[in-house]
Design a protein around this motif. Structure first.
Motif, PDB file in Angstrom:
ATOM      1  N   PRO A 113       0.842  -1.259  -0.009  1.00 34.75           N
ATOM      2  CA  PRO A 113       0.097   0.053   0.166  1.00 34.75           C
ATOM      3  C   PRO A 113       0.920   1.391  -0.201  1.00 34.75           C
ATOM      4  CG  PRO A 113      -0.854  -1.671   1.728  1.00 34.75           C
ATOM      5  CD  PRO A 113       0.644  -2.029   1.068  1.00 34.75           C
ATOM      6  N   ALA A 114       2.002   1.355   0.545  1.00 35.44           N
ATOM      7  CA  ALA A 114       2.749   2.434   0.788  1.00 35.44           C
ATOM      8  C   ALA A 114       4.377   2.199   0.560  1.00 35.44           C
ATOM      9  CB  ALA A 114       2.697   3.191   1.850  1.00 35.44           C
ATOM     10  N   PRO A 115       5.000   3.184  -0.160  1.00 31.29           N
ATOM     11  CA  PRO A 115       6.416   2.761  -0.147  1.00 31.29           C
ATOM     12  C   PRO A 115       6.955   2.966   1.015  1.00 31.29           C
ATOM     13  CG  PRO A 115       6.112   5.039  -1.177  1.00 31.29           C
ATOM     14  CD  PRO A 115       4.495   4.283  -0.601  1.00 31.29           C
ATOM     15  N   VAL A 116       8.249   2.080   1.258  1.00 32.27           N
ATOM     16  CA  VAL A 116       9.066   2.287   2.405  1.00 32.27           C
ATOM     17  C   VAL A 116      10.425   2.838   1.932  1.00 32.27           C
ATOM     18  CG1 VAL A 116      10.215   0.986   4.090  1.00 32.27           C
ATOM     19  CG2 VAL A 116       8.230   0.287   3.378  1.00 32.27           C
ATOM     20  N   THR A 117      10.330   4.237   2.621  1.00 31.22           N
ATOM     21  CA  THR A 117      11.697   4.945   2.000  1.00 31.22           C
ATOM     22  C   THR A 117      12.755   4.720   2.845  1.00 31.22           C
ATOM     23  OG1 THR A 117      10.839   6.796   3.606  1.00 31.22           O
ATOM     24  CG2 THR A 117      10.372   7.093   1.212  1.00 31.22           C
ATOM     25  N   VAL A 118      13.854   4.808   2.414  1.00 31.62           N
ATOM     26  CA  VAL A 118      15.162   4.802   3.162  1.00 31.62           C
ATOM     27  C   VAL A 118      15.075   5.711   4.245  1.00 31.62           C
ATOM     28  CG1 VAL A 118      16.610   6.664   2.039  1.00 31.62           C
ATOM     29  CG2 VAL A 118      17.576   4.577   2.996  1.00 31.62           C
ATOM     30  N   GLY A 119      15.493   5.054   5.574  1.00 34.86           N
ATOM     31  CA  GLY A 119      15.599   5.781   6.920  1.00 34.86           C
ATOM     32  C   GLY A 119      14.365   5.335   7.628  1.00 34.86           C
ATOM     33  N   SER A 120      13.169   4.943   7.031  1.00 29.15           N
ATOM     34  CA  SER A 120      12.043   4.514   7.580  1.00 29.15           C
ATOM     35  C   SER A 120      12.257   3.585   8.494  1.00 29.15           C
ATOM     36  CB  SER A 120      11.020   3.994   6.417  1.00 29.15           C
ATOM     37  OG  SER A 120      10.726   5.062   5.819  1.00 29.15           O
ATOM     38  N   ARG A 121      11.341   3.411   9.633  1.00 28.49           N
ATOM     39  CA  ARG A 121      11.297   2.240  10.622  1.00 28.49           C
ATOM     40  C   ARG A 121      10.147   1.467  10.276  1.00 28.49           C
ATOM     41  NH1 ARG A 121      12.945   3.182  16.509  1.00 28.49           N
ATOM     42  NH2 ARG A 121      10.866   3.897  16.850  1.00 28.49           N
ATOM     43  N   VAL A 122      10.142   0.110   9.999  1.00 27.62           N
ATOM     44  CA  VAL A 122       9.061  -0.900  10.100  1.00 27.62           C
ATOM     45  C   VAL A 122       8.824  -1.716  11.316  1.00 27.62           C
ATOM     46  CG1 VAL A 122       9.194  -0.594   7.390  1.00 27.62           C
ATOM     47  CG2 VAL A 122      10.314  -2.419   8.509  1.00 27.62           C
ATOM     48  N   ARG A 123       7.802  -2.406  11.460  1.00 28.71           N
ATOM     49  CA  ARG A 123       7.592  -3.290  12.314  1.00 28.71           C
ATOM     50  C   ARG A 123       6.276  -4.068  12.017  1.00 28.71           C
ATOM     51  NH1 ARG A 123       4.763  -0.082  17.608  1.00 28.71           N
ATOM     52  NH2 ARG A 123       2.777   0.437  16.651  1.00 28.71           N
ATOM     53  N   GLY A 124       6.207  -5.332  12.578  1.00 30.43           N
ATOM     54  CA  GLY A 124       5.319  -6.332  12.178  1.00 30.43           C
ATOM     55  C   GLY A 124       4.204  -6.556  13.097  1.00 30.43           C
ATOM     56  N   ARG A 125       3.000  -6.474  12.665  1.00 32.16           N
ATOM     57  CA  ARG A 125       1.898  -7.110  13.563  1.00 32.16           C
ATOM     58  C   ARG A 125       1.247  -8.164  12.741  1.00 32.16           C
ATOM     59  NH1 ARG A 125      -0.173  -3.723  17.574  1.00 32.16           N
ATOM     60  NH2 ARG A 125       0.247  -1.464  17.286  1.00 32.16           N
ATOM     61  N   GLY A 126       0.383  -9.006  13.201  1.00 32.73           N
ATOM     62  CA  GLY A 126      -0.254 -10.021  12.787  1.00 32.73           C
ATOM     63  C   GLY A 126      -1.730 -10.448  13.188  1.00 32.73           C
ATOM     64  N   GLU A 127      -2.257 -11.378  12.620  1.00 28.94           N
ATOM     65  CA  GLU A 127      -3.469 -11.922  13.159  1.00 28.94           C
ATOM     66  C   GLU A 127      -3.609 -13.275  12.479  1.00 28.94           C
ATOM     67  OE1 GLU A 127      -8.503 -11.537  12.891  1.00 28.94           O
ATOM     68  OE2 GLU A 127      -7.167 -10.035  11.979  1.00 28.94           O
ATOM     69  N   ILE A 128      -3.954 -14.363  13.359  1.00 29.35           N
ATOM     70  CA  ILE A 128      -4.197 -15.704  12.952  1.00 29.35           C
ATOM     71  C   ILE A 128      -5.394 -15.948  12.420  1.00 29.35           C
ATOM     72  CG2 ILE A 128      -4.095 -18.149  13.603  1.00 29.35           C
ATOM     73  CD1 ILE A 128      -2.148 -17.317  15.906  1.00 29.35           C
ATOM     74  N   LEU A 129      -5.546 -15.940  11.045  1.00 24.44           N
ATOM     75  CA  LEU A 129      -6.840 -15.971  10.251  1.00 24.44           C
ATOM     76  C   LEU A 129      -7.804 -17.448  10.439  1.00 24.44           C
ATOM     77  CD1 LEU A 129      -5.779 -14.005   7.309  1.00 24.44           C
ATOM     78  CD2 LEU A 129      -7.008 -13.175   9.412  1.00 24.44           C
ATOM     79  N   GLU A 130      -6.777 -18.514  10.040  1.00 20.57           N
ATOM     80  CA  GLU A 130      -7.324 -19.584  10.188  1.00 20.57           C
ATOM     81  C   GLU A 130      -6.246 -20.898  10.206  1.00 20.57           C
ATOM     82  OE1 GLU A 130      -7.908 -20.929   5.391  1.00 20.57           O
ATOM     83  OE2 GLU A 130      -9.202 -19.347   6.273  1.00 20.57           O
ATOM     84  N   CYS A 131      -6.731 -22.070  10.571  1.00 21.61           N
ATOM     85  CA  CYS A 131      -5.966 -23.247  10.523  1.00 21.61           C
ATOM     86  C   CYS A 131      -6.485 -24.306  10.085  1.00 21.61           C
ATOM     87  CB  CYS A 131      -5.582 -23.400  12.184  1.00 21.61           C
ATOM     88  SG  CYS A 131      -4.531 -22.438  12.875  1.00 21.61           S
ATOM     89  N   THR A 132      -5.756 -25.011   9.274  1.00 21.52           N
ATOM     90  CA  THR A 132      -6.423 -26.022   8.690  1.00 21.52           C
ATOM     91  C   THR A 132      -5.511 -27.329   8.848  1.00 21.52           C
ATOM     92  OG1 THR A 132      -7.071 -24.557   6.857  1.00 21.52           O
ATOM     93  CG2 THR A 132      -7.055 -26.952   6.323  1.00 21.52           C
ATOM     94  N   ASP A 133      -6.108 -28.419   9.159  1.00 18.84           N
ATOM     95  CA  ASP A 133      -4.996 -29.558   9.087  1.00 18.84           C
ATOM     96  C   ASP A 133      -4.817 -30.207   7.829  1.00 18.84           C
ATOM     97  OD1 ASP A 133      -5.682 -29.847  11.898  1.00 18.84           O
ATOM     98  OD2 ASP A 133      -7.357 -31.256  11.688  1.00 18.84           O
ATOM     99  N   VAL A 134      -3.371 -30.369   7.818  1.00 20.39           N
ATOM    100  CA  VAL A 134      -2.864 -31.036   6.739  1.00 20.39           C
ATOM    101  C   VAL A 134      -1.996 -32.387   7.123  1.00 20.39           C
ATOM    102  CG1 VAL A 134      -2.244 -28.642   5.623  1.00 20.39           C
ATOM    103  CG2 VAL A 134      -0.718 -29.581   7.069  1.00 20.39           C
ATOM    104  N   PRO A 135      -1.644 -33.257   6.101  1.00 20.32           N
ATOM    105  CA  PRO A 135      -0.913 -34.317   6.534  1.00 20.32           C
ATOM    106  C   PRO A 135       0.244 -34.094   7.438  1.00 20.32           C
ATOM    107  CG  PRO A 135      -1.670 -34.500   4.333  1.00 20.32           C
ATOM    108  CD  PRO A 135      -1.975 -33.212   4.688  1.00 20.32           C
TER     109      PRO A 135
END
Length: 166
Positions: A113-135
């Motif tokens: 959605p937006a460019p990350v310019t040099v010198g910027s600081r970024v961090r992560g956030r998350g949300e667990i949307l779903e879980c599905t069983d796999v072998p």
């Protein structure tokens, strides 16, 4: 630093990764909000290193003099550099204990959605949307957002597919 655990209903991780116990704990964590992580500064050396590894030497990333006259006013991080940082943020957002391994399986949706310019600081956030069983394990879809400090829009939003194996 306190670290939240889940062995029942989802909780929000305020500091440190959310720690879940095994695959059942992961299944119960659907809906959990994750993060935020610590801030990470994006410097020109990181951008140049990414350009060297990927062969993407477009001037908007690697030529600070020319990029200064661009609409961004400076060089910007590659979109895929910002995307790759989401994998850097993942273990800071969630830890699944009592498993044999975790692997990246892919992504369902990626946006920049937006460019990350040099010198910027970024961090992560998350949300667990779903879980599905796999072998042999569980596949979790986790939305990871790479926030840019001071920006109303994030640098990247991705729905990752991660597999944790028993």
């Amino acid at each position: 630093m306190t670290t939240p655990y889940i062995d029942g209903a989802p909780e929000t991780a305020a500091t440190g990764p959310l720690i879940v116990s095994g695959l059942d704990g992961l299944r119960r964590a659907v809906g959990a909000q994750l993060g935020p992580t610590e801030w990470l500064q994006i410097d020109q050396a990181r951008i140049d290193g990414f350009a060297a590894v990927t062969g993407d030497h477009q001037w908007i990333h690697v030529d600070p003099v020319r990029a200064a006259s661009s609409p961004f006013g400076s060089t910007i991080a590659h979109g895929y550099l910002t995307l790759s940082l989401c994998n850097y943020f993942l273990p800071q957002l969630i830890t699944v204990e009592e498993i044999s391994m975790g692997i990246n399986y892919g992504s369902d949706r990626v946006r920049f959605p937006a460019p990350v310019t040099v010198g910027s600081r970024v961090r992560g956030r998350g949300e667990i949307l779903e879980c599905t069983d796999v072998p042999g394990g569980v596949q979790a879809k986790i939305r990871i957002t790479a926030e840019i400090e001071g920006s109303a829009k994030p640098g990247c939003v991705v729905e990752t597919l991660n597999r944790w194996m028993a």
